[in-house]
Design a protein around this motif. Structure first.
Motif, PDB file in Angstrom:
ATOM      1  N   GLY A 247     -35.642 -10.445  42.253  1.00 44.14           N
ATOM      2  CA  GLY A 247     -36.682 -10.232  43.032  1.00 44.14           C
ATOM      3  C   GLY A 247     -37.435  -8.411  42.250  1.00 44.14           C
ATOM      4  N   SER A 249     -39.644  -8.300  39.388  1.00 41.53           N
ATOM      5  CA  SER A 249     -40.928  -9.169  39.520  1.00 41.53           C
ATOM      6  C   SER A 249     -41.404  -8.474  40.920  1.00 41.53           C
ATOM      7  CB  SER A 249     -41.651  -9.943  38.837  1.00 41.53           C
ATOM      8  OG  SER A 249     -40.981  -9.532  37.059  1.00 41.53           O
ATOM      9  N   SER A 250     -41.482  -9.213  41.666  1.00 45.68           N
ATOM     10  CA  SER A 250     -42.151  -9.435  43.330  1.00 45.68           C
ATOM     11  C   SER A 250     -42.588  -8.345  43.505  1.00 45.68           C
ATOM     12  CB  SER A 250     -41.434 -10.398  44.419  1.00 45.68           C
ATOM     13  OG  SER A 250     -41.087 -11.925  43.121  1.00 45.68           O
ATOM     14  N   ASN A 253     -44.711  -6.457  42.305  1.00 47.67           N
ATOM     15  CA  ASN A 253     -46.057  -7.082  42.945  1.00 47.67           C
ATOM     16  C   ASN A 253     -46.628  -6.683  44.088  1.00 47.67           C
ATOM     17  OD1 ASN A 253     -46.618  -8.090  40.220  1.00 47.67           O
ATOM     18  ND2 ASN A 253     -45.726 -10.395  41.252  1.00 47.67           N
ATOM     19  N   ARG A 254     -44.881  -6.644  44.567  1.00 51.28           N
ATOM     20  CA  ARG A 254     -45.606  -5.914  46.023  1.00 51.28           C
ATOM     21  C   ARG A 254     -45.787  -3.700  46.526  1.00 51.28           C
ATOM     22  NH1 ARG A 254     -45.988  -8.450  51.318  1.00 51.28           N
ATOM     23  NH2 ARG A 254     -45.409  -9.699  51.078  1.00 51.28           N
ATOM     24  N   GLU A 259     -50.754  -9.258  42.152  1.00 50.34           N
ATOM     25  CA  GLU A 259     -49.449 -10.285  41.418  1.00 50.34           C
ATOM     26  C   GLU A 259     -49.800  -9.762  39.692  1.00 50.34           C
ATOM     27  OE1 GLU A 259     -47.617 -12.548  42.636  1.00 50.34           O
ATOM     28  OE2 GLU A 259     -48.372 -11.807  44.809  1.00 50.34           O
ATOM     29  N   VAL A 263     -43.595 -14.418  38.154  1.00 52.20           N
ATOM     30  CA  VAL A 263     -42.556 -14.531  39.076  1.00 52.20           C
ATOM     31  C   VAL A 263     -42.699 -16.121  38.976  1.00 52.20           C
ATOM     32  CG1 VAL A 263     -41.770 -14.131  40.977  1.00 52.20           C
ATOM     33  CG2 VAL A 263     -43.014 -12.582  40.517  1.00 52.20           C
ATOM     34  N   LYS A 350     -33.891  -9.544  49.134  1.00 54.65           N
ATOM     35  CA  LYS A 350     -34.298 -11.044  49.597  1.00 54.65           C
ATOM     36  C   LYS A 350     -33.096 -10.795  50.895  1.00 54.65           C
ATOM     37  CE  LYS A 350     -34.246 -13.044  44.919  1.00 54.65           C
ATOM     38  NZ  LYS A 350     -33.454 -14.329  44.598  1.00 54.65           N
ATOM     39  N   ALA A 386     -38.818  -8.978  48.871  1.00 57.03           N
ATOM     40  CA  ALA A 386     -40.139  -9.198  48.798  1.00 57.03           C
ATOM     41  C   ALA A 386     -41.386 -10.157  49.291  1.00 57.03           C
ATOM     42  CB  ALA A 386     -39.830  -8.953  46.762  1.00 57.03           C
ATOM     43  N   LEU A 387     -40.793 -11.095  49.573  1.00 55.56           N
ATOM     44  CA  LEU A 387     -41.553 -12.147  50.167  1.00 55.56           C
ATOM     45  C   LEU A 387     -41.786 -12.198  51.183  1.00 55.56           C
ATOM     46  CD1 LEU A 387     -41.941 -15.345  49.631  1.00 55.56           C
ATOM     47  CD2 LEU A 387     -39.874 -15.883  50.908  1.00 55.56           C
TER      48      LEU A 387
END
Length: 483
Positions: A247, A249-250, A253-254, A259, A263, A350, A386-387
Motif C-alpha cells: 500500500g 502508493s495508496s 496518494n493519501r 491520485e 494503484v 491495511k 490508506a483505503l
C-alpha cells in the motif's frame, strides 16, 4: 559600490501583470523621475500621487523640450497612467530618497521607464543592491538582509513567518546577550593586563571558565537549532519504501491528497520513483513513492528497485510500510534493519484488513493490531489504512514530530536557517573550546584573549559588524534585481 549613485530597476517579477513597479533610489531619484511624469499633485513625501508616464518631445538635435517654469514638457505624449510614491531620506528602505513608479505590468512599458531614467543619469541596479544599501546605511544588519532573500524565496506561509521574524531581528536579538557576555569577559581580561601595575584584579581561572561556559551554553543551543532550521528553510525528502503490494502508493496518494500514483492490486505496479512536494505544517516535504523492494522479476523492476534503494539512502526521513494483515517476512525485516540507524517511521498499513480477519470475542470492537508493540526495531509505529484514511492524521503528526522534535518552540527566539550562520557559530564554539583549554593549561591571558577574539569575530560576521567585501558580494549576488 558607489552609494552616491542613483540606481533604478524593475522591482516586480518578469512577465506581464496587472501592475509593475520601477524603483529609483539615490540622491537624484526625485529629479530624474519628475521630467518623465505628468502628475496631478506635487510629489510629497509618503504620499501616492496619480499621474501619467510621458514620452518627451525632442528637437531636431534629440534634446528634450522642457518648460522653463515647470521643467516638464507640455507637448509630451502620454504612454501610461501611473501611481508614484516618494519616500524621502532617511525614511525609506535604503535610507536614500526613493521614488516608486507603479505602472501597468507591461514589460515594454517598464523597460522604457528604466531606459528613460538611465538617460537622465540613473544606473541599472546590481542584484540585491537596494538591500545592500539598506545594510551599508545601517537600516538592516546582515542577518536581517539575508532574511529578506529568504522571505522572497518562501514556498510556504510558515517559511514566510520565520523569515519575517528573522527580518525583525529575532536571530540578532538572540545573539546580542551572548556577544555581550563575551565582550564583558574580554574587557575584564584586557583591564587586568593593561592596569596590572594599578592592582586591578585578574579573574581567577574558575571564574573565567564559568564565564566561558555561560557564553558556550546558549551558543551550543543555537547551533543545535540548525537541524530544524535547515528543514524549515530547505524542506526535506521523505521516502516511502516497502515490499510490493503493502500500500505504498495508496499511502502516498493519501498524503498528497490526490491520485498522483497509479494503484492496482498487482504487485510491482510502481517501477519508477514518483515524487510530489507538499506542505506539512508549513515545512516543504518532498514525498517519494518507490518501487516495491523484492527479488526482481525483470530488468525494468531491477532498475526500479535500485532507484528505491538510492532514494532510501538519500532521504531525510523514511517510511517503512508494512502489511498489518500479514506477518513480517524476511524482506520486511531487512528493510527495518537498514532503516534502524536512520530517522524513520514504521507504518503498519491495511489495518482495516487486519481487523476484518481478527476473530472477535464478547462483541469487542477494538482492533487486534492495537495490541501490537509501539516500536519496531527502534522505529515508532503508526497504524493506518490508506483505503479508509484511518491513522493518516496520526501519521502526519508523527512525521512532524520526527522533523521538528522540540525545536519548533525556538521560533519565538530565533534559530539558524542559514548554513553560513551555522558555520560561523561552529567556528565560535571551537574558539571557546580553545580558550577553555588555555585556561586549564594556565596559558598567559594575552594568549587567552586571542582565542576569545577568535570567538567574537565569527559572531560579528553573522550580523555584519565585521564582514569582508567578498562575503557581501557573495551574499547579495544571490538576490533578485530590484530588491
Amino acid at each position: 559600490m558607489n552609494l552616491d549613485d542613483t540606481i533604478v530597476a524593475i522591482s516586480t517579477p518578469p512577465g506581464r501583470g496587472g501592475i509593475g513597479v520601477v524603483r529609483l533610489a539615490g540622491p537624484q531619484a526625485r529629479q530624474i523621475a519628475l521630467p518623465m511624469l505628468r502628475l496631478k499633485h506635487e510629489l510629497d513625501p509618503g504620499r501616492a500621487v496619480f499621474g501619467e508616464l510621458v514620452e518627451p518631445e525632442r528637437d531636431r538635435m534629440g534634446a528634450e523640450l522642457r518648460s522653463a517654469q515647470t521643467g516638464q514638457n507640455p507637448l509630451s505624449t502620454r504612454i501610461d497612467e501611473v501611481v508614484v510614491t516618494f519616500f524621502q531620506k532617511p525614511h525609506s528602505y535604503t535610507t536614500d530618497d526613493i521614488v516608486e513608479i507603479s505602472a501597468h505590468g507591461s514589460p515594454v512599458v517598464l523597460r522604457h521607464i528604466v531606459e528613460l531614467a538611465m538617460e537622465r543619469g540613473a544606473r541599472l541596479a546590481e542584484p540585491g543592491e537596494f538591500t545592500m544599501r539598506a545594510f551599508l546605511n545601517g537600516r538592516l544588519d546582515l542577518a536581517q538582509a539575508e532574511a529578506v532573500r529568504d522571505l522572497i524565496e518562501s514556498q510556504t506561509l510558515y517559511q514566510a513567518k520565520v523569515a519575517a521574524q528573522q527580518l525583525e531581528g529575532a536571530l540578532s536579538r538572540r545573539l546580542q546577550p551572548i556577544k555581550q557576555k563575551l565582550v564583558e569577559l574580554i574587557a575584564l581580561l584586557e583591564a587586568g593586563i593593561d592596569f596590572a601595575e594599578d592592582d586591578v584584579s585578574v579573574l581567577p581561572a574558575e571564574q573565567i571558565q564559568r564565564r566561558i561556559a555561560a557564553v558556550r551554553g546558549p551558543l551550543q543551543e543555537l547551533a543545535g537549532s540548525f537541524a530544524y532550521g535547515k528543514m524549515v528553510h530547505e524542506g526535506l525528502t521523505l521516502a516511502i519504501v516497502g515490499r510490493p503490494n503493502v500500500g505504498k502508493s495508496s499511502l502516498f496518494n493519501r498524503l498528497v491528497e490526490r491520485e498522483r500514483a497509479i494503484v492496482t492490486a498487482t504487485p510491482g505496479t510502481t517501477r519508477d520513483l514518483v515524487s510530489e512536494t507538499v506542505a506539512l505544517e508549513g515545512i516543504p516535504v518532498k514525498l517519494v513513492d518507490t518501487a516495491g523492494i523484492r527479488r526482481a522479476l525483470d530488468e525494468a523492476e531491477s532498475i526500479g528497485i535500485r532507484k528505491s534503494m538510492e532514494a532510501l539512502a538519500d532521504a531525510d526521513l523514511v517510511l517503512v510500510v508494512l502489511d498489518a494483515s500479514q506477518a513480517q517476512n524476511s524482506e520486511d525485516q531487512e528493510l527495518l534493519a537498514q532503516v534502524a540507524s536512520r530517522r524513520g517511521i514504521a507504518v503498519e498499513n491495511k489495518v482495516d484488513l487486519a481487523a476484518s480477519r481478527e476473530p472477535r470475542t464478547d462483541g469487542a470492537t477494538a482492533l487486534a493490531v492495537d495490541r501490537r508493540p509501539s516500536a519496531v526495531n527502534g522505529l515508532p509505529v503508526v497504524r493506518t489504512s490508506a483505503l479508509t484514511g484511518a491513522g493518516i492524521p496520526e501519521l502526519r503528526a508523527e512525521i512532524l514530530r520526527q522533523v521538528s522534535g522540540e525545536q519548533g518552540a525556538q521560533i519565538e527566539s530565533g534559530f539558524l536557517t542559514n548554513a553560513r550562520h551555522r558555520g560561523l557559530v561552529e567556528n565560535a564554539l571551537q574558539a571557546l573550546d580553545a580558550a577553555s583549554a588555555a585556561v586549564t593549561q594556565s596559558v598567559p591571558h594575552e594568549m587567552l584573549l586571542l582565542d576569545l577574539y577568535n570567538a567574537l569575530r565569527p559572531l560579528d560576521e553573522i550580523t555584519g559588524a565585521t564582514t569582508t567585501d567578498d562575503i557581501l558580494g557573495l551574499i547579495f549576488s544571490t538576490f533578485c534585481i530590484g530588491k
